[in-house]
Design an enzyme around this catalytic site. Sequence first.
Site, PDB file in Angstrom:
ATOM      1  N   PRO A  33      27.294   6.435 -31.766  1.00 52.16           N
ATOM      2  CA  PRO A  33      27.573   7.303 -32.913  1.00 52.16           C
ATOM      3  C   PRO A  33      28.255   6.557 -34.056  1.00 52.16           C
ATOM      4  CG  PRO A  33      28.266   8.349 -30.863  1.00 52.16           C
ATOM      5  CD  PRO A  33      27.934   6.924 -30.532  1.00 52.16           C
ATOM      6  N   GLU A  83      32.661   7.210 -22.291  1.00 47.86           N
ATOM      7  CA  GLU A  83      33.416   7.255 -23.543  1.00 47.86           C
ATOM      8  C   GLU A  83      33.005   6.182 -24.538  1.00 47.86           C
ATOM      9  OE1 GLU A  83      36.053   8.895 -26.212  1.00 47.86           O
ATOM     10  OE2 GLU A  83      35.340   9.657 -24.275  1.00 47.86           O
ATOM     11  N   ARG A 111       4.991   3.429 -33.610  1.00 52.26           N
ATOM     12  CA  ARG A 111       3.868   4.044 -34.327  1.00 52.26           C
ATOM     13  C   ARG A 111       3.510   3.275 -35.595  1.00 52.26           C
ATOM     14  NH1 ARG A 111       4.768   7.511 -38.378  1.00 52.26           N
ATOM     15  NH2 ARG A 111       3.150   8.938 -37.677  1.00 52.26           N
ATOM     16  N   ASP A 141       3.541   8.694 -44.637  1.00 52.26           N
ATOM     17  CA  ASP A 141       4.504   9.567 -43.968  1.00 52.26           C
ATOM     18  C   ASP A 141       5.672   9.912 -44.876  1.00 52.26           C
ATOM     19  OD1 ASP A 141       3.282   9.832 -41.535  1.00 52.26           O
ATOM     20  OD2 ASP A 141       4.288   8.114 -40.628  1.00 52.26           O
TER      21      ASP A 141
END
Length: 246
Positions: free
Chosen positions: A89, A116, A154, A169
């Site tokens: 994160p 953690e 992709r 895209d």
Amino acid sequence: MKVDILSLFPEMFSGVFQQSILKKASDKGLVDFEVTDFRKYTTNKHHKVDDYPYGGGAGMVLMPQPIFDAMDHLTQDLTQKPRVILMTPQGTTFKQKHAEELAQEDHLVFICGHYEGYDERIREALVTDEFSIGDFVLTGGELASMVMIDSIVRLLPGVLGNDDSAVTDSFSTGLLEHPQYTRPSDFRGMKVPEVLLSGNHALIDTWRRKESLYRTFHRRPDLLEGRTFTKEELAWLEEFKKIEEK
């Protein structure tokens, strides 16, 4: 491309890599996936991969030894170091431009953590990139790495049926993609815009560019910050502002 994943839950990847585009890419020999359970590299008799953090605090921290040893095994015969991606994160928010950059690499390694966090020495000595897929916390890095891998693979030449699909895209042009329609041209009274049925490719291209800009203006105006616009686009933006004001 070679894609290695270090994970405590390798079975999570089997379904993902055996379906849809990722399976087709693997079957064509365009990508080689390998998932390594780094618990197998632990040297303690209880096969622990985590321990309490020095200094106290909540949660457990992944120990460096199993991950370092797993990386040693993966890279022992390599002449060039791969890009090693830590899923966290705290990492840079993953965007299409990162997928396009990473799609140029020959070898990627994803480290998926749990608990953690990681012993900081993993970051300092092994990792080249840290990525997050958004401002939220997952149980582990597996799901986030799957998202990144799908986005990257992709883009490899030959993976999609039409290589132009990736170029147009959303986000690849810096804008959201224009609306798309298919048959029938009239469905329950909802009709396809006439311009798309005209056969005039110049008009269709202009319509798509305008709709793409409008959709971005309306839904993701943050993507337009710092963008350089053509005179045509500036005129469209003024038109969009008047529409929004009504």
